[in-house]
Design a protein around this motif. Sequence first.
Motif, PDB file in Angstrom:
ATOM      1  N   PHE A  54      39.784  86.562 106.568  1.00 31.53           N
ATOM      2  CA  PHE A  54      39.179  85.409 107.199  1.00 31.53           C
ATOM      3  C   PHE A  54      39.373  84.742 108.411  1.00 31.53           C
ATOM      4  O   PHE A  54      40.379  84.114 108.119  1.00 31.53           O
ATOM      5  N   VAL A  55      38.978  85.006 109.288  1.00 33.16           N
ATOM      6  CA  VAL A  55      39.499  84.529 110.881  1.00 33.16           C
ATOM      7  C   VAL A  55      38.587  84.012 111.353  1.00 33.16           C
ATOM      8  O   VAL A  55      37.408  84.242 111.366  1.00 33.16           O
ATOM      9  N   LEU A  56      39.352  82.521 111.677  1.00 30.89           N
ATOM     10  CA  LEU A  56      38.276  81.604 112.124  1.00 30.89           C
ATOM     11  C   LEU A  56      38.016  81.276 113.897  1.00 30.89           C
ATOM     12  O   LEU A  56      39.396  82.148 114.395  1.00 30.89           O
ATOM     13  N   GLU A  57      37.460  81.372 113.971  1.00 30.71           N
ATOM     14  CA  GLU A  57      36.645  80.931 116.091  1.00 30.71           C
ATOM     15  C   GLU A  57      38.664  79.650 116.112  1.00 30.71           C
ATOM     16  O   GLU A  57      38.607  80.102 117.719  1.00 30.71           O
ATOM     17  N   ASN A  58      38.784  79.156 116.005  1.00 24.39           N
ATOM     18  CA  ASN A  58      39.952  78.464 116.182  1.00 24.39           C
ATOM     19  C   ASN A  58      41.677  79.661 115.698  1.00 24.39           C
ATOM     20  O   ASN A  58      42.303  78.919 115.893  1.00 24.39           O
ATOM     21  N   GLY A  59      41.418  80.447 115.760  1.00 24.87           N
ATOM     22  CA  GLY A  59      42.629  81.229 115.526  1.00 24.87           C
ATOM     23  C   GLY A  59      43.114  81.525 114.106  1.00 24.87           C
ATOM     24  O   GLY A  59      44.614  82.165 114.015  1.00 24.87           O
ATOM     25  N   LYS A  60      42.753  80.596 113.133  1.00 23.37           N
ATOM     26  CA  LYS A  60      43.315  80.273 111.735  1.00 23.37           C
ATOM     27  C   LYS A  60      43.012  81.731 111.188  1.00 23.37           C
ATOM     28  O   LYS A  60      41.261  81.730 111.175  1.00 23.37           O
ATOM     29  N   SER A  61      43.711  81.988 110.159  1.00 24.79           N
ATOM     30  CA  SER A  61      43.013  83.273 109.252  1.00 24.79           C
ATOM     31  C   SER A  61      43.331  82.653 107.790  1.00 24.79           C
ATOM     32  O   SER A  61      44.643  82.349 107.064  1.00 24.79           O
ATOM     33  N   TYR A  62      42.234  82.940 106.898  1.00 26.60           N
ATOM     34  CA  TYR A  62      42.672  82.245 105.933  1.00 26.60           C
ATOM     35  C   TYR A  62      42.841  84.042 104.613  1.00 26.60           C
ATOM     36  O   TYR A  62      41.668  85.216 104.923  1.00 26.60           O
ATOM     37  N   TYR A  63      43.883  84.282 103.557  1.00 29.38           N
ATOM     38  CA  TYR A  63      43.690  85.420 102.967  1.00 29.38           C
ATOM     39  C   TYR A  63      43.040  84.850 101.311  1.00 29.38           C
ATOM     40  O   TYR A  63      43.507  84.428 101.053  1.00 29.38           O
ATOM     41  N   VAL A  64      42.073  85.848 101.044  1.00 30.68           N
ATOM     42  CA  VAL A  64      41.927  85.898  99.210  1.00 30.68           C
ATOM     43  C   VAL A  64      42.409  87.288  99.102  1.00 30.68           C
ATOM     44  O   VAL A  64      41.266  88.350  99.160  1.00 30.68           O
ATOM     45  N   HIS A  65      42.606  86.800  97.412  1.00 30.88           N
ATOM     46  CA  HIS A  65      43.308  88.683  97.473  1.00 30.88           C
ATOM     47  C   HIS A  65      42.349  89.189  95.950  1.00 30.88           C
ATOM     48  O   HIS A  65      41.289  88.166  95.696  1.00 30.88           O
ATOM     49  N   GLY A  66      42.333  90.002  96.623  1.00 22.44           N
ATOM     50  CA  GLY A  66      41.416  90.972  96.082  1.00 22.44           C
ATOM     51  C   GLY A  66      40.975  91.237  94.854  1.00 22.44           C
ATOM     52  O   GLY A  66      39.826  91.107  94.244  1.00 22.44           O
ATOM     53  N   ILE A  67      42.204  90.663  93.659  1.00 21.01           N
ATOM     54  CA  ILE A  67      42.250  90.952  92.430  1.00 21.01           C
ATOM     55  C   ILE A  67      42.046  89.735  91.909  1.00 21.01           C
ATOM     56  O   ILE A  67      40.870  89.452  90.683  1.00 21.01           O
ATOM     57  N   SER A  68      43.043  88.714  91.855  1.00 20.22           N
ATOM     58  CA  SER A  68      43.003  88.008  91.260  1.00 20.22           C
ATOM     59  C   SER A  68      42.240  86.798  91.538  1.00 20.22           C
ATOM     60  O   SER A  68      42.315  85.417  91.313  1.00 20.22           O
ATOM     61  N   ALA A  69      41.754  87.398  93.270  1.00 16.24           N
ATOM     62  CA  ALA A  69      40.977  85.916  94.581  1.00 16.24           C
ATOM     63  C   ALA A  69      41.440  84.310  94.456  1.00 16.24           C
ATOM     64  O   ALA A  69      41.359  83.600  94.874  1.00 16.24           O
ATOM     65  N   ASP A  70      43.283  84.548  93.762  1.00 14.76           N
ATOM     66  CA  ASP A  70      43.961  84.019  95.105  1.00 14.76           C
ATOM     67  C   ASP A  70      44.172  83.690  96.559  1.00 14.76           C
ATOM     68  O   ASP A  70      44.063  84.344  97.007  1.00 14.76           O
ATOM     69  N   ILE A  71      44.081  82.026  96.562  1.00 13.18           N
ATOM     70  CA  ILE A  71      44.202  81.705  98.187  1.00 13.18           C
ATOM     71  C   ILE A  71      46.024  81.388  99.092  1.00 13.18           C
ATOM     72  O   ILE A  71      45.935  80.791  98.677  1.00 13.18           O
ATOM     73  N   ILE A  72      45.505  82.188 100.413  1.00 13.84           N
ATOM     74  CA  ILE A  72      46.735  82.031 100.822  1.00 13.84           C
ATOM     75  C   ILE A  72      46.121  81.781 102.079  1.00 13.84           C
ATOM     76  O   ILE A  72      45.360  82.132 102.622  1.00 13.84           O
ATOM     77  N   SER A  73      46.180  80.404 102.590  1.00 17.71           N
ATOM     78  CA  SER A  73      45.562  79.266 103.613  1.00 17.71           C
ATOM     79  C   SER A  73      46.293  78.946 104.721  1.00 17.71           C
ATOM     80  O   SER A  73      47.978  79.257 104.152  1.00 17.71           O
ATOM     81  N   PRO A  74      46.165  78.486 106.223  1.00 16.93           N
ATOM     82  CA  PRO A  74      47.605  78.763 106.766  1.00 16.93           C
ATOM     83  C   PRO A  74      48.144  77.352 106.755  1.00 16.93           C
ATOM     84  O   PRO A  74      49.525  77.780 106.893  1.00 16.93           O
TER      85      PRO A  74
END
Length: 246
Positions: free
Chosen positions: A222-242
């Motif tokens: 998920f890319v935000l307007e401010n350029g940051k990106s969040y990643y969400v694991h497709g199986i476990s739903a764990d989130i990797i934030s900036p």
Amino acid sequence: MDWGRAKNVLIYAFLLLNLLLCYQLWIDLRDQVSANLDFTSLSEETQQIMEQKGIRVLSPIPAATPQLPDITYRYSGEEQNQKPVSLEQPVDSKLIYSSFTELSSKLESQIPDIANYELDSQESEVGKFVLHPLVQKQWPLFRVRLELMNSNQKIVAYRRPEIEIGPSSNQQVQKVLPASQALSSLIEKYFAPDTVVTDIELGYYGELFNSESQVAAPMWRFVLENGKSYYVHGISADIISPKTTE
């Protein structure tokens, strides 16, 4: 008959008509965007939080939930410490948008396997196009970058990663969680007020450790307007934030 007054009346009438037409066009465009950005996949609670926080999603929410395995890959990232390689014959940079197939055919003799890359308009910047290698010719491997340097509307140099992609030792294939579910978690727990989401894409994500073999898992980006990106694991739903690498 006062022709000067009549002319003014006609001018004002045309201006009013143009304003009405512009307003109608704006309404039609707004309705079209709303139709394309179908938020019905989000729960009512999530939509209420979006409204309360002023969060906007400008990208369609993908509905696909393919079944994907983890992969392994070998990548050192050494090219990032080296100077870009100059092209013997610069190529028109417009081709990257108008005809990537034609661009690939012009560059394949100097950049092997470029046809198996995908342009990432979200990470590209002035003077540099960013591409990612594709897994199964479809899913981008985020964070591994082929960079095309451009100047004066010409691609003049490149920086290519040395990478080998293979299957994981664990060949289990699992269904990826819906993008709407991943987005809901971010809206409810992570996104600050007035966050604007500009792009949602499914791909693979792996840490860039300098090791012989690394594992990448399917993730929603998920890319935000401010350029940051969040990643969400497709199986476990764990989130990797900036703010974290975990």
